[in-house]
Design a protein around this motif. Structure first.
Motif, PDB file in Angstrom:
ATOM      1  N   GLN A 256      -3.022  16.384  44.894  1.00 29.87           N
ATOM      2  CA  GLN A 256      -3.722  15.461  45.781  1.00 29.87           C
ATOM      3  C   GLN A 256      -3.069  14.090  45.680  1.00 29.87           C
ATOM      4  OE1 GLN A 256      -8.111  15.922  46.080  1.00 29.87           O
ATOM      5  NE2 GLN A 256      -7.935  17.086  44.192  1.00 29.87           N
ATOM      6  N   GLY A 257      -2.842  13.470  46.826  1.00 27.13           N
ATOM      7  CA  GLY A 257      -2.190  12.165  46.860  1.00 27.13           C
ATOM      8  C   GLY A 257      -2.802  11.287  47.921  1.00 27.13           C
ATOM      9  N   VAL A 258      -2.037  10.293  48.344  1.00 22.95           N
ATOM     10  CA  VAL A 258      -2.514   9.346  49.351  1.00 22.95           C
ATOM     11  C   VAL A 258      -1.432   9.167  50.408  1.00 22.95           C
ATOM     12  CG1 VAL A 258      -4.064   8.117  47.805  1.00 22.95           C
ATOM     13  CG2 VAL A 258      -1.689   7.385  47.980  1.00 22.95           C
ATOM     14  N   LEU A 259      -1.872   8.767  51.577  1.00 23.08           N
ATOM     15  CA  LEU A 259      -0.950   8.514  52.682  1.00 23.08           C
ATOM     16  C   LEU A 259      -0.190   7.215  52.426  1.00 23.08           C
ATOM     17  CD1 LEU A 259       0.004   9.447  55.502  1.00 23.08           C
ATOM     18  CD2 LEU A 259      -1.792   8.000  56.473  1.00 23.08           C
ATOM     19  N   GLY A 260       1.141   7.300  52.454  1.00 29.66           N
ATOM     20  CA  GLY A 260       1.959   6.122  52.206  1.00 29.66           C
ATOM     21  C   GLY A 260       2.251   5.332  53.460  1.00 29.66           C
ATOM     22  N   LEU A 261       2.621   6.043  54.526  1.00 35.16           N
ATOM     23  CA  LEU A 261       2.940   5.336  55.763  1.00 35.16           C
ATOM     24  C   LEU A 261       2.892   6.297  56.932  1.00 35.16           C
ATOM     25  CD1 LEU A 261       6.099   5.938  56.958  1.00 35.16           C
ATOM     26  CD2 LEU A 261       6.670   4.889  54.798  1.00 35.16           C
ATOM     27  N   ASN A 278       2.389  10.263  49.174  1.00 35.56           N
ATOM     28  CA  ASN A 278       2.919  10.195  47.814  1.00 35.56           C
ATOM     29  C   ASN A 278       1.952  10.874  46.847  1.00 35.56           C
ATOM     30  OD1 ASN A 278       5.189   8.612  48.639  1.00 35.56           O
ATOM     31  ND2 ASN A 278       3.873   6.799  48.661  1.00 35.56           N
ATOM     32  N   PHE A 279       2.522  11.617  45.893  1.00 30.42           N
ATOM     33  CA  PHE A 279       1.732  12.376  44.922  1.00 30.42           C
ATOM     34  C   PHE A 279       2.225  12.060  43.515  1.00 30.42           C
ATOM     35  CE2 PHE A 279       1.711  14.624  48.876  1.00 30.42           C
ATOM     36  CZ  PHE A 279       0.429  15.129  49.009  1.00 30.42           C
ATOM     37  N   ALA A 280       1.286  12.013  42.557  1.00 32.27           N
ATOM     38  CA  ALA A 280       1.671  11.784  41.163  1.00 32.27           C
ATOM     39  C   ALA A 280       2.492  12.954  40.629  1.00 32.27           C
ATOM     40  CB  ALA A 280       0.426  11.567  40.298  1.00 32.27           C
ATOM     41  N   ASN A 281       2.113  14.176  40.998  1.00 32.96           N
ATOM     42  CA  ASN A 281       2.870  15.381  40.647  1.00 32.96           C
ATOM     43  C   ASN A 281       3.106  15.497  39.141  1.00 32.96           C
ATOM     44  OD1 ASN A 281       4.123  17.799  41.489  1.00 32.96           O
ATOM     45  ND2 ASN A 281       6.144  16.864  41.405  1.00 32.96           N
ATOM     46  N   GLN A 282       2.110  15.205  38.362  1.00 33.85           N
ATOM     47  CA  GLN A 282       2.271  15.262  36.912  1.00 33.85           C
ATOM     48  C   GLN A 282       2.470  16.685  36.407  1.00 33.85           C
ATOM     49  OE1 GLN A 282      -1.166  13.251  35.355  1.00 33.85           O
ATOM     50  NE2 GLN A 282      -0.446  11.212  35.937  1.00 33.85           N
ATOM     51  N   GLN A 283       1.963  17.667  37.134  1.00 35.12           N
ATOM     52  CA  GLN A 283       2.126  19.057  36.736  1.00 35.12           C
ATOM     53  C   GLN A 283       3.387  19.691  37.322  1.00 35.12           C
ATOM     54  OE1 GLN A 283       0.029  20.315  34.504  1.00 35.12           O
ATOM     55  NE2 GLN A 283      -1.110  18.386  34.519  1.00 35.12           N
ATOM     56  N   HIS A 284       4.139  18.930  38.098  1.00 33.60           N
ATOM     57  CA  HIS A 284       5.390  19.409  38.714  1.00 33.60           C
ATOM     58  C   HIS A 284       5.156  20.649  39.586  1.00 33.60           C
ATOM     59  CE1 HIS A 284       8.093  17.320  35.462  1.00 33.60           C
ATOM     60  NE2 HIS A 284       7.287  16.489  36.106  1.00 33.60           N
ATOM     61  N   ARG A 285       4.028  20.681  40.281  1.00 27.61           N
ATOM     62  CA  ARG A 285       3.741  21.815  41.160  1.00 27.61           C
ATOM     63  C   ARG A 285       4.345  21.626  42.549  1.00 27.61           C
ATOM     64  NH1 ARG A 285      -2.399  23.683  40.555  1.00 27.61           N
ATOM     65  NH2 ARG A 285      -1.441  25.625  41.251  1.00 27.61           N
ATOM     66  N   LEU A 286       4.745  20.402  42.853  1.00 30.30           N
ATOM     67  CA  LEU A 286       5.486  20.132  44.080  1.00 30.30           C
ATOM     68  C   LEU A 286       6.959  19.985  43.716  1.00 30.30           C
ATOM     69  CD1 LEU A 286       3.111  17.545  45.791  1.00 30.30           C
ATOM     70  CD2 LEU A 286       3.420  19.948  46.419  1.00 30.30           C
ATOM     71  N   TRP A 287       7.820  20.588  44.505  1.00 31.54           N
ATOM     72  CA  TRP A 287       9.250  20.618  44.193  1.00 31.54           C
ATOM     73  C   TRP A 287      10.045  20.207  45.433  1.00 31.54           C
ATOM     74  CZ3 TRP A 287      10.012  20.775  39.275  1.00 31.54           C
ATOM     75  CH2 TRP A 287      11.292  20.968  38.750  1.00 31.54           C
ATOM     76  N   PRO A 288      11.073  19.404  45.262  1.00 31.71           N
ATOM     77  CA  PRO A 288      11.855  18.938  46.427  1.00 31.71           C
ATOM     78  C   PRO A 288      12.353  20.102  47.274  1.00 31.71           C
ATOM     79  CG  PRO A 288      12.465  17.708  44.463  1.00 31.71           C
ATOM     80  CD  PRO A 288      11.545  18.801  44.003  1.00 31.71           C
ATOM     81  N   GLY A 289      12.187  19.954  48.587  1.00 28.95           N
ATOM     82  CA  GLY A 289      12.593  20.985  49.525  1.00 28.95           C
ATOM     83  C   GLY A 289      11.533  22.019  49.822  1.00 28.95           C
ATOM     84  N   GLU A 290      10.414  21.989  49.111  1.00 27.62           N
ATOM     85  CA  GLU A 290       9.358  22.981  49.292  1.00 27.62           C
ATOM     86  C   GLU A 290       8.607  22.737  50.600  1.00 27.62           C
ATOM     87  OE1 GLU A 290       5.516  24.710  46.722  1.00 27.62           O
ATOM     88  OE2 GLU A 290       6.536  22.838  46.162  1.00 27.62           O
TER      89      GLU A 290
END
Length: 393
Positions: A256-261, A278-290
């Motif tokens: 869960q994150g917030v709208l940046g722009l 933008n997301f904190a992604n502390q658990q690394h569940r989001l990955w670039p390119g996904e």
């Protein structure tokens, strides 16, 4: 002769009377026996119309991108003598990733340092001569030309010392470039060059790519028609709008994150607007390119009416549900659905709070049919059986 005629007439009258009684009693009985029995009640699973605050989401599809991406390149040419990372390793800004042979650049520093020390020694001698010539000039024993020449030599050596120091500083910068360090916190990717090879600024792929994944960003698109709704909610709340990232099958909440722009222009080719969250992604569940599904919260419907999404059916006249009446019969009722999210349908009109509706078993129903509501284990089994019999789209 007359008696013979009367007897058959009496017998005929008796026969007719008996036939009449048969028709009056036996034939209605056959009709009653042939009447069809009422159909049995249809087993269905029921659900209640609930009333509560319902969040309103706008759904879009987006791609996860790294918050920062850096290609670690060499700024000087040299031979790699060590690799100091493991592929896929998490690194921090300043961590040593590789080492270029520093000896040629250290030799330059030594050379320029020697030149500096030589010029400093010459400057000391020149300054001493200038002091003597100044004394002699005051007594008239040295010509003005000799004094000016000595002053020029002192100035020349002072400038040479500054040049030597600049060369040393530049060589130290070059020497620092032999250490390839991570510019950001992130995760290193696949190594592009091995130990022993010559690396240079012209190397296309550099040494490795470092990707920052916490925090991380998501770029997704929505139809341009929803832009006024988003802008209105931003002005109303004065805070960033919440965004949820779900897996492609919409079953797993990734973060869960917030709208940046909201991007500063609409894509004319698709009639859509790009948004970045933008997301904190502390658990690394989001990955670039996904590729993920994004849900933007734009409003909350207070005291909204919801039913299970499976209760809503589609007919020639639009969406409808089967409502269970007080006499255990069902009747179809048209409804207007605002959104379907998380297995629940938000209904704008057509239903009232606490009404009972059919959520499974509609394919066996007709208007006015009697139903028998299943509960507990029987209801779960019926739902599971319906899911297995559902046609594959």
């Amino acid at each position: 002769m007359k008696k013979k005629v009367v007897v058959p007439a009496v017998l005929l009258a008796v026969f007719i009377a008996a036939g009449g009684l048969y028709l009056m009693h036996v034939h209605p009985l056959q009709k009653a026996t042939a009447a069809p029995a009422p159909p049995p009640a249809v087993s269905v699973v029921a659900g209640e119309v609930a009333q509560h605050d319902v969040p309103i989401y706008l759904d879009g599809v987006g791609t996860v991108i790294a918050y920062n991406t850096d290609v670690v390149r060499a700024q000087i040419q040299g031979q790699l003598i060590s690799i100091n990372f493991t592929e896929g390793q998490t690194v921090h800004a300043g961590d040593l990733l590789a080492q270029i042979d520093p000896r040629p650049y250290q030799a330059l520093i030594d050379q320029y340092t020697g030149n500096l020390e030589r010029d400093q020694a010459q400057l000391i001698n020149a300054q001493a001569n200038l002091a003597r010539y100044s004394t002699l000039s005051d007594k008239g024993w040295a010509t003005p030309q000799l004094l000016e020449t000595q002053k020029a030599q002192v100035g020349q050596l002072q400038a040479a010392i500054k040049a030597d120091q600049a060369l040393i500083d530049a060589a130290k910068v070059q020497l620092s470039f032999t250490r390839l360090t991570s510019p950001i916190d992130g995760v290193v990717g696949i190594r592009q060059i091995d130990v022993g090879n010559i690396i240079s600024p012209s190397s296309t792929n550099g040494l490795v790519v470092v990707t920052q994944i916490d925090p991380i960003s998501l770029i997704f698109t929505l139809p341009e028609t929803v832009l006024p709704q988003i802008q209105q909610q931003q002005q109303k709340t004065k805070t960033p709008l919440p965004v949820q990232a779900y897996s492609q099958d919409n079953t797993t909440l990734l973060d869960q994150g917030v709208l940046g722009l909201v991007n500063n222009e609409i894509l004319q080719t698709t009639g859509s607007i790009q948004l970045k969250a933008n997301f904190a992604n502390q658990q690394h569940r989001l990955w670039p390119g996904e590729l993920v599904n994004a849900r933007l919260l734009v409003d909350t419907r207070h005291n909204g009416l919801t039913v299970a999404a499976s209760a809503v059916q589609q007919g020639p006249n639009g969406a409808y549900v089967y409502v269970i009446n007080s006499d255990s019969t069902v009747s179809p009722r048209s409804v207007k659905v605002t959104q379907i999210s998380g297995g629940q349908a938000l209904v704008d009109s057509g239903l009232n709070a606490n009404e009972q509706v059919v959520v499974d078993g509609q394919y066996k129903l007709q208007p006015g049919a009697h139903v028998r509501m299943l509960h507990g284990k029987a209801a779960r089994e019926a739902i599971a059986q319906s899911a297995q019999q559902a046609p594959i789209p």
